[in-house]
Design an enzyme around this catalytic site. Sequence first.
Site, PDB file in Angstrom:
ATOM      1  N   TYR A 165      -1.755  -0.022  10.315  1.00 25.09           N
ATOM      2  CA  TYR A 165      -1.793  -0.743   8.819  1.00 25.09           C
ATOM      3  C   TYR A 165      -0.574   0.123   8.323  1.00 25.09           C
ATOM      4  O   TYR A 165       0.105  -0.865   7.394  1.00 25.09           O
ATOM      5  CB  TYR A 165      -3.094  -0.231   8.182  1.00 25.09           C
ATOM      6  CG  TYR A 165      -3.272  -0.605   6.683  1.00 25.09           C
ATOM      7  CD1 TYR A 165      -3.491  -1.806   6.356  1.00 25.09           C
ATOM      8  CD2 TYR A 165      -3.091   0.333   5.739  1.00 25.09           C
ATOM      9  CE1 TYR A 165      -3.558  -2.102   5.146  1.00 25.09           C
ATOM     10  CE2 TYR A 165      -3.001  -0.053   4.217  1.00 25.09           C
ATOM     11  CZ  TYR A 165      -3.456  -1.205   4.066  1.00 25.09           C
ATOM     12  OH  TYR A 165      -3.655  -1.742   2.738  1.00 25.09           O
ATOM     13  N   SER A 185       0.771  -1.141   0.048  1.00 27.84           N
ATOM     14  CA  SER A 185       0.020   0.159   0.081  1.00 27.84           C
ATOM     15  C   SER A 185       0.796   1.130   0.085  1.00 27.84           C
ATOM     16  O   SER A 185       1.882   1.253   0.389  1.00 27.84           O
ATOM     17  CB  SER A 185      -1.084   0.060   1.384  1.00 27.84           C
ATOM     18  OG  SER A 185      -1.620   1.354   1.580  1.00 27.84           O
TER      19      SER A 185
END
Length: 275
Positions: free
Chosen positions: A159, A146
């Site tokens: 995250y 990501s």
Amino acid sequence: MGLRSLQGRSGLVTGAGRGIGREIALGLAAEGMNLALLGRHSATLTETLHACVRHGVKCVALAADVAHPGQVKAAVDSVRRDLGGIDLLVNNAGQVDRAEVPLWEADQAQWWQVVETNLRGPFNLLHSVLPGMVERGSGRVVNLNSGFALRPDGRYTAYATSKAALLRLSDNLAETLRPHGVTILDISPGAVATEMTANMPMFADMVHWGSIPYLVATVVDAARGRLDPLHGRFLHLGRDDLEALLRDAELIRERDARTLRLRPYGDEDPLAAYS
């Protein structure tokens, strides 16, 4: 029916029951790849399995939590018995912080659960799958990463931290794997519409989402070996021109680019040698 460019090869996709994982599995099946589908929920895995076998491939579904080493090892052993050597590993299973809050307000148990899924999960799969690839002298790994890995974000600390650590893990492995013929890539799809992103407040007003079919096509290209020149690098499909990156692959390697590195404040910075 696809071009069957992956006929006779075998892949393992985690988080394959829904979302990106399901779409990747279907794309690989359309190209003839036999598949092992890993996830926590048997019902959704079975649905993906039925959709994949319509492409005429062998397919097995295995319920396992990627964060548990014993479950992962048992699953990988089962895949080897049923499908043979694993040619492609797709580490897709992931979680995100449940709420957009600063770290000191986060649920501690859920914060660590995100890190365990996003980092320990890929480690467990790599630990079980890489020995076979190294022994055969071939294999490819795609880690779904990501843009959060590259920039700080105080709203999604678990995250972002786990994705940055995953990118560093790939970087640490890259040169070790090179002489064994194993390629590892970290691919960020950008912001794509999935059940996970739909529940993230920061994307509440998102209109122009990234393309899941483009992600699937990129993973298929990785499985074919077309992206091998970018071994050990981070690719961001929301921004990158992959053809340009492939043309510049030698330069990217020479400059040690597309990896996490310290940015010195100048030549006089004592840590400049680590950049």
